[in-house]
Enzyme design. Structure first.
Site, mmCIF file in Angstrom:
data_model
loop_
_atom_site.group_PDB
_atom_site.id
_atom_site.type_symbol
_atom_site.label_atom_id
_atom_site.label_comp_id
_atom_site.label_asym_id
_atom_site.label_seq_id
_atom_site.Cartn_x
_atom_site.Cartn_y
_atom_site.Cartn_z
ATOM 1 N N CYS A 8 0.835 -1.213 0.000
ATOM 2 C CA CYS A 8 0.000 0.000 0.000
ATOM 3 C C CYS A 8 0.871 1.266 0.000
ATOM 4 C CB CYS A 8 -0.893 -0.048 1.238
ATOM 5 S SG CYS A 8 -1.795 1.452 1.604
ATOM 6 N N CYS A 11 0.136 3.786 2.712
ATOM 7 C CA CYS A 11 0.582 3.269 4.013
ATOM 8 C C CYS A 11 2.067 3.551 4.212
ATOM 9 C CB CYS A 11 0.345 1.766 4.110
ATOM 10 S SG CYS A 11 -1.393 1.272 4.024
#
Length: 84
Positions: A8, A11
Site C-alpha cells: 500500500c 501506508c
C-alpha cells in the site's frame, strides 16, 4: 495503532509522518501489517478495518478516533488534539 500493508503506497507514505507524530506527542505507534499473518488479518477485521491506511487512536484502552487514508501531519495533530 496503524493498520497497514506493505503493498500500500499511502501506508508507506504515512510511516514517516506517524514516526514524527509519535516523537512530537510522546506517544507510541503500534504498526500492524494486516497481511503478515492470519492473526493480524483477523485483528484488523475485529477492529472494523475496511480500508488502509487505518489509524486508530486509543486512550485508556479504548478507541477514541479513527483516521482512514493518507493524512498530513497537521491532520494527525488536529485529530489528536481533542484526545491527548
Amino acid at each position: 495503532v496503524d493498520f497497514w500493508a506493505t503493498w500500500c503506497p499511502p501506508c508507506r507514505a504515512m510511516a514517516p509522518l506517524l514516526e514524527q507524530f509519535a516523537e512530537d506527542k510522546g506517544v507510541d505507534v503500534v504498526k500492524i501489517d494486516i497481511e503478515k499473518t492470519p492473526e493480524n488479518g483477523a485483528l484488523a477485521q475485529q477492529h472494523g478495518v475496511r480500508g488502509i491506511p487505518n489509524m486508530q487512536l486509543y486512550k485508556d484502552g479504548k478507541v477514541v478516533d479513527t483516521i482512514v487514508g493518507m493524512t498530513p501531519l497537521s491532520g494527525l495533530r488536529e485529530v489528536a488534539k481533542a484526545h491527548l
